[in-house]
Design a protein around this motif. Sequence first.
Motif, PDB file in Angstrom:
ATOM      1  N   GLY A 141       2.166   6.923   5.388  1.00 63.60           N
ATOM      2  CA  GLY A 141       1.281   7.995   5.820  1.00 63.60           C
ATOM      3  C   GLY A 141       2.034   9.296   6.052  1.00 63.60           C
ATOM      4  N   ARG A 142       3.221   9.196   6.649  1.00 60.63           N
ATOM      5  CA  ARG A 142       4.021  10.406   6.880  1.00 60.63           C
ATOM      6  C   ARG A 142       4.467  11.033   5.559  1.00 60.63           C
ATOM      7  NH1 ARG A 142       6.120   7.361  11.322  1.00 60.63           N
ATOM      8  NH2 ARG A 142       7.823   6.573  10.006  1.00 60.63           N
ATOM      9  N   ALA A 162       1.462  12.753   4.023  1.00 65.72           N
ATOM     10  CA  ALA A 162       1.173  13.998   4.738  1.00 65.72           C
ATOM     11  C   ALA A 162       2.144  15.091   4.316  1.00 65.72           C
ATOM     12  CB  ALA A 162       1.247  13.766   6.243  1.00 65.72           C
ATOM     13  N   THR A 184       3.234   1.137   6.842  1.00 63.50           N
ATOM     14  CA  THR A 184       2.022   1.940   6.680  1.00 63.50           C
ATOM     15  C   THR A 184       2.217   3.319   7.296  1.00 63.50           C
ATOM     16  OG1 THR A 184       0.660  -0.044   6.703  1.00 63.50           O
ATOM     17  CG2 THR A 184      -0.440   2.049   7.125  1.00 63.50           C
ATOM     18  N   GLU A 185       2.834   3.378   8.476  1.00 62.62           N
ATOM     19  CA  GLU A 185       3.080   4.669   9.123  1.00 62.62           C
ATOM     20  C   GLU A 185       4.026   5.531   8.285  1.00 62.62           C
ATOM     21  OE1 GLU A 185       4.527   3.865  12.974  1.00 62.62           O
ATOM     22  OE2 GLU A 185       2.653   2.984  13.722  1.00 62.62           O
ATOM     23  N   ASP A 200      -4.474   8.488  -1.321  1.00 64.26           N
ATOM     24  CA  ASP A 200      -3.531   9.589  -1.111  1.00 64.26           C
ATOM     25  C   ASP A 200      -3.278  10.330  -2.425  1.00 64.26           C
ATOM     26  OD1 ASP A 200      -3.116   9.240   1.620  1.00 64.26           O
ATOM     27  OD2 ASP A 200      -1.592   7.696   1.288  1.00 64.26           O
TER      28      ASP A 200
END
Length: 210
Positions: free
Chosen positions: A7-8, A11, A3-4, A53
Motif C-alpha cells: 500500500g505504501r 501510494a 499488504t501495508e 492499484d
Amino acid sequence: MATEQAGRLAAGRRQRRIDAVRETPRSTVDAFADFMMRSRARARRAGTRPRSDGTIEAALAIMRDLARFLAGERGKQDWALTDVHDVEAFLAGSPKARKRRLVVLGQFFRFARSRKIVLVGSSQGLTSRGVSGFTGATLTLDQQRVSIRRWTTGPAVHPHEALLGMLALLHGASSREVKMLQTADLAPHARTARLGDRPVPATQWPAVSV
C-alpha cells in the motif's frame, strides 16, 4: 506487513504521478485521485469489483500526460479552458491507447463537472474508433518537392524507393496496397499501376524499372 508495504509503495507511485502535473491543474488531479480511492473503498464495502492499484496509477498517468500536452502543445494551464479539439489532438497522439485514454478522460471530466471545475465535459461526443483518414506525420510542401526532385532526377536513388515514394506521395497508396502490388499490376508503357481495389489505375508514376 506485506499488504501495508504494498500500500505504501502504491501510494508513492500515485503521488509521483500527481507531482508530475504542473501546479495549477495539479489540485484537480489530486482530488480526482482521492475520488478514485474513495470509490474503491465503497466498492470493497459493497462487495463489487474495486479498482486495482494499477488501474488507478494508469489513470493518473493519463491525466499527467494530458496536463503536459495541454501546457506544452496547446498553451493551456486550466482544465476549464480544455475543449474537445484539445482532447482529440491528445488522443490522436497515441491511437492504440485511444480507447483506454477515452474511458479515463470521461471519468475525469464527469468528476470535474460535478465539482464545477469545468462546465462541459470535453470528451463528450468522442468515440473509441477515432477520426477517419490518415492521422500520422506528413511532409511539408518543400519536403515533398525535394523528394519528388530526388526520385525523378537523383542518379543514386534505388528504383524501388522512387516508385513506392511516388505512389505514396501522389496517390496516397496505403501500406496494404503497396504490399499487395505485383508486377502484373504495372503497365510500364502506359505508366499506370493498379492499386488494390481502386476502380481506375494510378497514372503517371515515374519511368523507373522494377
